[in-house]
Motif scaffolding. Sequence first.
Motif, PDB file in Angstrom:
ATOM      1  N   ILE A  19     -11.496 -10.895 -10.738  1.00  0.00           N
ATOM      2  CA  ILE A  19     -10.717 -10.567  -9.715  1.00  0.00           C
ATOM      3  C   ILE A  19     -11.170  -9.639  -8.931  1.00  0.00           C
ATOM      4  O   ILE A  19     -11.202  -9.398  -7.556  1.00  0.00           O
ATOM      5  N   SER A  50      -2.353  -5.007  -2.007  1.00  0.00           N
ATOM      6  CA  SER A  50      -2.879  -5.470  -3.294  1.00  0.00           C
ATOM      7  C   SER A  50      -2.141  -6.461  -3.912  1.00  0.00           C
ATOM      8  O   SER A  50      -2.273  -7.543  -4.302  1.00  0.00           O
ATOM      9  N   LYS A  52       0.728  -7.921  -2.769  1.00  0.00           N
ATOM     10  CA  LYS A  52       1.153  -9.179  -2.260  1.00  0.00           C
ATOM     11  C   LYS A  52       0.036 -10.094  -1.777  1.00  0.00           C
ATOM     12  O   LYS A  52       0.435 -11.428  -1.706  1.00  0.00           O
ATOM     13  N   THR A  53      -0.961  -9.771  -2.112  1.00  0.00           N
ATOM     14  CA  THR A  53      -2.314 -10.875  -1.783  1.00  0.00           C
ATOM     15  C   THR A  53      -2.996 -11.297  -3.255  1.00  0.00           C
ATOM     16  O   THR A  53      -3.979 -11.541  -3.187  1.00  0.00           O
ATOM     17  N   ASP A  54      -2.258 -10.552  -4.357  1.00  0.00           N
ATOM     18  CA  ASP A  54      -2.895 -10.934  -5.591  1.00  0.00           C
ATOM     19  C   ASP A  54      -4.274 -10.265  -5.726  1.00  0.00           C
ATOM     20  O   ASP A  54      -5.214 -11.149  -6.327  1.00  0.00           O
TER      21      ASP A  54
END
Length: 331
Positions: A19, A50, A52-54
């Motif tokens: 990730i 970070s 909110k956008t995974d």
Amino acid sequence: MTITRISFAALAASAIMAISAQAETLRLSHNVGDTTTWQQGAEKFGELLSAKTDGAYDVRVFPNAQLSGGDQMKQAEMVGRGALDLVVTSAINVTPLVPEMAVFSLPYMYSDYAQVDATTQGEAVKPLEAILDSKGIKVLAWGENGFRELTNNKQPVKSPADMKGLNVRVAGPMYIDVMNALGANPQQMQWSETLTALQQGVVDGQENPIGAVIIPQQVYEMQKYLTTWHYSYDPLFLGISKAKWDGLDADTQAKFQEAATEAMAFQRQISREGTDKGVAFLKEKGMEVYEPTPEELVAFREATKPAFDTWAAKVGPDLVKSFQDAVASAQ
């Protein structure tokens, strides 16, 4: 069982690394120290984005205008041409690029936060956002530097006469005219150089907000006198390079917008809380605080009227009137 645990831990670590490797790093510049509400607002934006956008975006915050060689006035221009991704800066720092931004800081435009919010959180800022957009900067949200108060090491300032001859550090051209109107000697200087100048006595004083700058930057350690004259207001904005913004899909743009709106609301809140508690704190630290009477504020307002008129003409009568109308609606 041990093998299973090790395997699970290894898989989890690998997933986290994957990730992280996929996250796009965005560089955000601001021009004050890392103890300020500017920094806290910028960090909050990074955390929210970070989440909110995974984890798709990692915002790296660079204080003290590190990425613009210490030049606080260059940051917005660099964002406009895509050399920086994001900026948190105050309106006055953008006046070399957009002179109309001085409208916020015209002397004695505002009396309280309700009047401020009627402009920064309302329709009055839309023309300014359009101008910034034409310069390559998309404004995501407005934050707060705050009402600028005067500190100095020479004497209590209770009237315009007390300003005569004071060497005062200022941030931009409009404040030069304001200080000249008051009889002071303005010294335009980068903030990165100001604390040293105060320590060494190169300048007698400076003007900045209590909660956003004077306390977190420990100006009280170098200055004896504070005058809470609320003479000028300075908002912040969180802006993104338009080139970067236009490259995002609509869903991602919405997440950036949400993160920015929430982060700057948080930043305004902690700045105001810091200001509310600040005067008592500064008195505890040994500063002599003078709070002008309404009559004394009228004297300061009248003395700075020539600078108001000069800069109102540069900003544009229509824009100034729209701000004055918004202020009047909040009274």
